[in-house]
Design a protein around this motif. Structure first.
Motif, short mmCIF file in Angstrom:
data_model
loop_
_atom_site.label_atom_id
_atom_site.label_comp_id
_atom_site.label_asym_id
_atom_site.label_seq_id
_atom_site.Cartn_x
_atom_site.Cartn_y
_atom_site.Cartn_z
N TRP A 95 38.41 41.36 76.67
CA TRP A 95 38.70 42.37 75.64
C TRP A 95 38.16 42.03 74.25
O TRP A 95 38.57 42.64 73.26
CB TRP A 95 40.22 42.66 75.52
CG TRP A 95 40.94 42.63 76.83
CD1 TRP A 95 40.41 42.79 78.07
CD2 TRP A 95 42.36 42.46 77.04
NE1 TRP A 95 41.38 42.72 79.03
CE2 TRP A 95 42.58 42.51 78.43
CE3 TRP A 95 43.44 42.28 76.17
CZ2 TRP A 95 43.86 42.39 78.99
CZ3 TRP A 95 44.70 42.14 76.73
CH2 TRP A 95 44.91 42.19 78.12
N ASN A 145 43.03 32.30 66.02
CA ASN A 145 43.22 33.00 67.31
C ASN A 145 44.39 33.96 67.16
O ASN A 145 45.15 33.89 66.19
CB ASN A 145 43.47 32.01 68.46
CG ASN A 145 44.74 31.22 68.26
OD1 ASN A 145 45.83 31.72 68.45
ND2 ASN A 145 44.59 29.97 67.83
N GLY A 146 44.50 34.86 68.13
CA GLY A 146 45.50 35.91 68.03
C GLY A 146 46.93 35.40 68.01
O GLY A 146 47.76 35.85 67.22
N SER A 147 47.22 34.44 68.88
CA SER A 147 48.59 33.92 68.95
C SER A 147 49.03 33.36 67.60
O SER A 147 50.15 33.61 67.14
CB SER A 147 48.70 32.81 70.00
OG SER A 147 48.27 33.26 71.26
N VAL A 189 49.94 36.07 65.19
CA VAL A 189 51.28 36.61 65.43
C VAL A 189 52.34 35.64 64.90
O VAL A 189 53.32 36.05 64.26
CB VAL A 189 51.50 36.90 66.93
CG1 VAL A 189 52.95 37.24 67.22
CG2 VAL A 189 50.58 38.04 67.39
N TYR A 200 53.29 41.71 75.09
CA TYR A 200 52.54 40.45 75.11
C TYR A 200 52.01 40.18 73.71
O TYR A 200 51.35 41.04 73.12
CB TYR A 200 51.36 40.54 76.07
CG TYR A 200 50.52 39.30 76.11
CD1 TYR A 200 50.83 38.24 76.97
CD2 TYR A 200 49.42 39.15 75.26
CE1 TYR A 200 50.06 37.08 76.99
CE2 TYR A 200 48.65 37.99 75.28
CZ TYR A 200 48.98 36.97 76.14
OH TYR A 200 48.21 35.81 76.15
N HIS A 201 52.30 39.00 73.18
CA HIS A 201 51.81 38.67 71.84
C HIS A 201 51.15 37.31 71.77
O HIS A 201 50.93 36.80 70.68
CB HIS A 201 52.96 38.79 70.83
CG HIS A 201 53.52 40.18 70.76
ND1 HIS A 201 52.83 41.21 70.19
CD2 HIS A 201 54.68 40.71 71.22
CE1 HIS A 201 53.55 42.33 70.28
NE2 HIS A 201 54.67 42.06 70.90
N GLY A 202 50.87 36.71 72.92
CA GLY A 202 50.20 35.41 72.93
C GLY A 202 50.95 34.42 73.80
O GLY A 202 51.94 34.77 74.46
N GLU A 253 52.87 46.34 70.20
CA GLU A 253 51.44 46.56 70.43
C GLU A 253 51.24 48.07 70.34
O GLU A 253 51.65 48.79 71.25
CB GLU A 253 51.04 46.08 71.83
CG GLU A 253 51.18 44.60 72.08
CD GLU A 253 51.34 44.31 73.57
OE1 GLU A 253 50.31 44.13 74.25
OE2 GLU A 253 52.48 44.29 74.06
N ASP A 266 50.78 44.49 66.27
CA ASP A 266 49.85 43.55 66.89
C ASP A 266 48.71 44.38 67.51
O ASP A 266 48.80 44.84 68.64
CB ASP A 266 50.60 42.73 67.95
CG ASP A 266 49.66 41.81 68.75
OD1 ASP A 266 48.44 41.88 68.54
OD2 ASP A 266 50.18 41.04 69.58
N ILE A 320 45.77 43.18 68.12
CA ILE A 320 44.78 42.19 68.54
C ILE A 320 43.91 42.72 69.68
O ILE A 320 42.70 42.54 69.69
CB ILE A 320 45.49 40.87 68.90
CG1 ILE A 320 46.04 40.22 67.62
CG2 ILE A 320 44.56 39.92 69.65
CD1 ILE A 320 47.06 39.13 67.85
N ALA A 321 44.53 43.43 70.62
CA ALA A 321 43.76 43.99 71.74
C ALA A 321 43.28 45.41 71.45
O ALA A 321 42.18 45.79 71.83
CB ALA A 321 44.60 43.99 73.02
N LYS A 339 40.40 39.21 68.49
CA LYS A 339 39.54 39.73 69.56
C LYS A 339 38.30 40.46 69.01
O LYS A 339 37.34 39.82 68.62
CB LYS A 339 40.36 40.61 70.50
CG LYS A 339 41.37 39.77 71.30
CD LYS A 339 41.86 40.42 72.56
CE LYS A 339 42.59 39.42 73.43
NZ LYS A 339 44.03 39.61 73.53
C1 LIG Z 1 45.13 38.51 73.39
C2 LIG Z 1 46.35 38.93 72.65
C3 LIG Z 1 47.07 38.05 71.83
C4 LIG Z 1 46.75 36.59 71.74
O1 LIG Z 1 45.48 36.32 71.22
P1 LIG Z 1 44.80 34.91 71.58
O2 LIG Z 1 43.59 34.87 70.72
O3 LIG Z 1 44.48 34.96 73.05
O4 LIG Z 1 45.78 33.85 71.25
C5 LIG Z 1 48.14 38.55 71.13
N1 LIG Z 1 48.50 39.83 71.23
C6 LIG Z 1 47.84 40.71 71.99
C7 LIG Z 1 48.28 42.13 72.02
C8 LIG Z 1 46.76 40.29 72.76
O5 LIG Z 1 46.14 41.14 73.58
#
Ligand SMILES: *Cc1c(COP(=O)(O)O)cnc(C)c1O
Length: 449
Positions: A58, A116-118, A121, A150-152, A222, A256, A258-259, A285
């Motif tokens: 993604w 990174n995304g985690s 968050v 899902y947030h990481g 999300e 969030d 991120i995706a 992402k």
């Molecule tokens: C992928 C993702 C994360 C975590 O991002 P990483 O870079 O993999 O740590 C957090 N929240 C959502 C909605 C994601 O899809």
């Protein structure tokens, strides 16, 4: 399998531990070693190619080895690869922040970077809690999250997530979030619209806020799509109701994206479809079009001001990562924003999204497809038993789709029983047709007894 592939696989399996993988699977499921990428294609060491239908988890937006992004990174590399961001600054991080502030709703005025995304968050969670503490409300320590969210994968983000496969084992180590049933429209009754279902499900959130706002720092969601739990989707009305309720109850809203950010849902950011602005917006992402690790939390003057004081007050946000605001990654993000600015990506995606829907439409009749759902450039097909029950997870039907797709020049990587497309935006209609054919073949094979 060719010799170049198998030689690298052998070396790999001696020294690597792969993410999100039961390594024993690789006794029978071959790794795919990739030498190079170009556009939507990935090429392995033996010269086979694979259409990257999931944008390499993604992240990819404009294909692999994009000439413009490559050139921008090369140019930046000759100037500055990295510098500490505490006490120092650089052009790419300043310009990126200016442009992100410009592109997002007006209240978002400040950018805090992670890698990174985690960790982005985690920053949003810590900032929210710390804001209330700085405002004399240290009892606001809890977070409200949606089921299936899902947030990481770090301990903090697993605490506010709800995907059992990732979370269950580590539960004793995690903070306890308040989990509210999701507006996920897969769960709606037949004949009920997405909007009616999402609106109805909001009563759970309202009840949770009513009972817990006094001890709650933020709600984290999300927007529009819960991707990791299996591309579950909901209507923007939920976000409108949520924004209004968070304001009324004095609780932050963390979006969030991120995706779902950067055009995945049909708008640059998903929250635009509800015309709302979160107090914290997490991006990663697609931020660098899949080139380099970078994440950012955007927040408001109101939040920023709660930390702005004399040093001795100890109100500052003392959080950092070594690669915060890395200049190469910021440059990749700037190039990404240029591509959005210089062509009508969102408009073209609308055409591609409509084509994806058309291409898979015949699968709606398949006795083992329970639902086809779509939000913009995310399209998902739910495999199920003919009586409507889910396939037991142990049967791992999705892997059969994955294996079949590899023999047909496609990288599909189902989430459990959910086969999905989340392709780079440079995909063509013909390539979408190919993916639809491969998915149909794969689903046929995977759902046979
Ligand atoms: C992928 C993702 C994360 C975590 O991002 P990483 O870079 O993999 O740590 C957090 N929240 C959502 C909605 C994601 O899809």
């Amino acid at each position: 399998m060719g010799t170049a592939n198998s030689a690298l696989i052998e070396r790999d399996l001696r020294v690597l531990w792969h993410p999100c993988t039961q390594m024993k699977d690789h006794e029978w499921l071959p790794l795919v070693p990739i030498r190079r990428g170009e556009g939507v294609w990935l090429y392995d060491l033996d010269g086979n190619r694979y259409l990257d239908a999931i944008s390499s988890w993604w992240v990819n937006l404009f294909g692999h080895a994009h000439p413009y992004i490559n050139q921008r990174i090369r140019d930046q590399l000759e100037q500055l690869e990295h510098v500490i961001l505490a006490g120092f600054s650089h052009e790419p991080v300043v310009e990126l922040s200016e442009r992100l502030v410009e592109l997002t709703p007006e209240p978002l005025t400040r950018c805090f970077y992670t890698d990174n995304g985690s960790s982005a968050v985690e920053v949003a969670l810590k900032m929210s809690y710390h804001y209330w503490r700085n405002h004399g409300q240290p009892q606001k320590q809890r977070f409200i999250t949606l089921s299936g969210s899902y947030h990481g994968e770090t301990l903090g983000t697993l605490g506010v997530g709800d995907v059992a496969l990732y979370k269950e084992t580590y539960k004793p180590l995690l903070m306890e979030a308040l989990t509210v049933p999701s507006p996920d429209c897969h769960a709606r009754e037949p004949g009920v619209s997405w909007e009616a279902h999402s609106r109805e499900m909001f009563r759970h959130m309202e009840a949770a806020l009513e009972a817990h706002a006094h001890e709650t720092a933020a709600v984290i969601v999300e927007p529009l799509g819960q991707c990791a739990t299996g591309m579950r989707m909901y209507h923007p009305v939920y976000l409108q109701l949520l924004r209004e309720a968070c304001d009324r109850h004095g609780v932050h809203l963390i979006a969030d994206e991120i995706a779902v950010g950067f055009g995945r849902t049909g708008t640059l950011f998903a929250c635009e479809q509800a015309d709302i602005c979160a107090d914290f917006l997490c991006l990663s992402k697609g931020l660098t079009a899949g080139y380099l690790p970078l994440a950012v939390v955007l927040t408001t003057d109101n939040v920023f001001d709660a930390f702005y004081d004399d040093y001795a007050s100890l109100r500052a946000f003392m959080h950092s990562h070594s690669y915060t605001g890395n200049p190469l990654a910021c440059t990749a993000a700037l190039a990404t924003l240029d591509l959005f600015r210089d062509s009508d990506v969102i408009g073209r995606n609308r055409i591609l999204a409509a084509h994806m829907a058309e291409a898979v439409a015949p699968l709606a009749e398949h006795p083992n497809i329970g639902e086809i759902r779509q939000t913009g450039m995310i399209l998902a097909m739910e495999m199920q038993q003919t009586d409507g029950r889910p396939f037991p997870f142990e049967e791992r039907r999705g892997i059969r789709v994955y294996q079949h797709a590899l023999t047909r020049e496609a990288l599909l990587r189902p989430l459990g029983n959910v086969v999905y497309f989340m392709p780079p935006y440079v995909i063509t209609e013909k390539q979408i047709d190919h993916l639809a054919t491969v998915a149909a073949e794969g689903i046929e094979r995977a759902t046979r007894r």
